[in-house]
Design a protein around this motif. Structure first.
Motif, PDB file in Angstrom:
ATOM      1  N   LEU A  10       0.883  -1.191   0.040  1.00 32.51           N
ATOM      2  CA  LEU A  10      -0.047   0.099   0.048  1.00 32.51           C
ATOM      3  C   LEU A  10       0.792   1.201   0.043  1.00 32.51           C
ATOM      4  N   LEU A  61      -1.074  -1.129  -4.352  1.00 34.33           N
ATOM      5  CA  LEU A  61      -2.314  -0.483  -4.218  1.00 34.33           C
ATOM      6  C   LEU A  61      -1.847   0.961  -4.074  1.00 34.33           C
ATOM      7  N   LEU A  65      -2.781   4.570  -2.988  1.00 33.43           N
ATOM      8  CA  LEU A  65      -3.809   5.408  -2.540  1.00 33.43           C
ATOM      9  C   LEU A  65      -3.712   6.671  -2.573  1.00 33.43           C
ATOM     10  N   TYR A  72      -0.932  -3.341 -10.390  1.00 35.71           N
ATOM     11  CA  TYR A  72      -1.225  -2.242  -9.666  1.00 35.71           C
ATOM     12  C   TYR A  72      -2.701  -2.073  -9.605  1.00 35.71           C
ATOM     13  N   SER A  73      -3.138  -1.247  -8.590  1.00 34.40           N
ATOM     14  CA  SER A  73      -4.352  -0.703  -8.711  1.00 34.40           C
ATOM     15  C   SER A  73      -4.501   0.744  -8.021  1.00 34.40           C
ATOM     16  N   LEU A  74      -5.383   1.524  -8.579  1.00 35.32           N
ATOM     17  CA  LEU A  74      -5.463   2.889  -7.811  1.00 35.32           C
ATOM     18  C   LEU A  74      -6.747   3.151  -7.178  1.00 35.32           C
ATOM     19  N   GLU A  75      -6.648   3.882  -6.002  1.00 31.99           N
ATOM     20  CA  GLU A  75      -7.685   4.270  -5.253  1.00 31.99           C
ATOM     21  C   GLU A  75      -7.630   5.536  -4.600  1.00 31.99           C
ATOM     22  N   VAL A  76      -8.442   6.439  -4.870  1.00 33.65           N
ATOM     23  CA  VAL A  76      -8.599   7.866  -4.271  1.00 33.65           C
ATOM     24  C   VAL A  76      -9.709   8.185  -3.144  1.00 33.65           C
ATOM     25  N   ARG A  77      -9.466   8.523  -1.993  1.00 30.93           N
ATOM     26  CA  ARG A  77     -10.124   8.788  -0.846  1.00 30.93           C
ATOM     27  C   ARG A  77     -10.312  10.274  -0.453  1.00 30.93           C
ATOM     28  N   LYS A 110      -7.282   2.396   5.715  1.00 25.88           N
ATOM     29  CA  LYS A 110      -7.163   1.582   4.410  1.00 25.88           C
ATOM     30  C   LYS A 110      -6.010   0.456   4.871  1.00 25.88           C
ATOM     31  N   SER A 146      -7.314  -2.411   6.826  1.00 23.74           N
ATOM     32  CA  SER A 146      -8.503  -3.086   6.326  1.00 23.74           C
ATOM     33  C   SER A 146      -7.805  -4.229   5.349  1.00 23.74           C
ATOM     34  N   TYR A 200      -1.255  -5.539   4.218  1.00 17.68           N
ATOM     35  CA  TYR A 200      -0.386  -4.692   3.696  1.00 17.68           C
ATOM     36  C   TYR A 200       0.882  -4.490   4.377  1.00 17.68           C
TER      37      TYR A 200
END
Length: 281
Positions: free
Chosen positions: A6, A34, A36, A71-76, A87, A90, A93
């Motif tokens: 992460l 991931l 973030l 990879y993956s992308l996430e926005v918070r 995160k 959860s 990581y």
């Protein structure tokens, strides 16, 4: 090893260290990433404005693709000190972070952002205040209680993947107590790993693991104030990474591993700091 990496950024330019170093870790350990992104204090009136997070994401995606990483992308939205631990906790990581660009006033009130992150994140953390590659030397700070084992195992995996030199350090704290055990430790500062004391056995165990992995490893001891001696060894040895454990326990010797000790080292270190809570906690 944790199942996924992460990497956290709030768009501050200093978080690129976490992205770049995290990509290197993912490449050598074959981990999925991931990324973030945390948008902080987003003004609804500026919803269409260019956010610095976009630049970091664009560079990161290009880097990940260049290295062929999964990879993956996430926005918070929210404060990074809250969003990142939520995160991280959860899943399974290894969390990679850098400085988040807090103001001098904020650092005066609460210290650097690594402090609340270390207190709240349950899994291992890799804090990258600046880049130190190629990786040649790793320092593992061992306190002799076994609380360093989780972080130590991670460090040895990184060391084995790169075949780097490993130094295992035990700091003997200053004390006025004159117990037989303390005399036994103080009297063997140069050969502590060869003794049957608790820190001696811990050093010997770590040495055996490192040597079985084919690493060039040695054990050393220093005496003094814990944080000062670790920082002193980092400077004297010019290490590229330091690894520390954290028990978060009520043990009477907990001063070795209290979160603020690790955080103080992280704040002063000029190299990545790998820390993980003890599995015994």
């Amino acid at each position: 090893m944790e199942s996924e990496l992460l990497i956290a950024t709030n768009g501050f330019k200093g978080t690129w260290f976490a992205v770049e170093y995290g990509a290197w870790i993912a490449e050598i350990l074959r981990m999925k990433i991931l990324l973030l992104g945390v948008t902080e204090k987003l003004n609804p009136a500026a919803i269409d404005d260019h956010h610095p997070l976009e630049d970091v994401f664009e560079r990161a995606v290009a880097l990940f693709n260049e290295k062929g990483l999964d990879y993956s992308l996430e926005v918070r939205n929210g404060e990074a000190e809250n969003v990142i631990p939520d995160k991280a906790n959860s899943g399974s990581y290894l969390t990679v972070v850098s400085r988040l660009g807090r103001t001098q006033f904020q650092r005066f009130l609460t210290g650097r952002s690594i402090r609340p992150l270390m207190e709240r994140i349950k899994g291992p953390i890799l804090y990258v205040p600046e880049m130190r590659l190629p990786l040649k030397k790793i320092l593992i700070s061992a306190g002799g209680l076994g609380y360093e084992e989780a972080a130590e195992n991670l460090a040895l995996q990184v060391a084995t993947a790169n075949q780097v030199d490993v130094t295992i350090l035990h700091v003997v704290p200053l004390t006025d107590m004159d117990y037989p055990t303390t005399r036994g430790v103080r009297g063997h500062m140069k050969d502590l790993a060869e003794t049957n004391t608790l820190p001696g056995r811990s050093l010997r165990h770590a040495l055996e693991i490192a040597q079985k992995a084919g690493l060039n490893a040695k054990a050393i001891a220093r005496q003094g104030i814990i944080v000062e001696e670790i920082i002193g060894e980092l400077k004297d040895g010019n290490y590229d990474m330091v690894c520390m454990g954290s028990s978060y326990s009520g043990n009477t010797l907990r001063q070795y591993y209290l979160p603020q000790v690790t955080a103080e080292v992280a704040e002063a270190a000029h190299c990545p700091v790998l820390t993980a809570r003890s599995k015994r906690a």
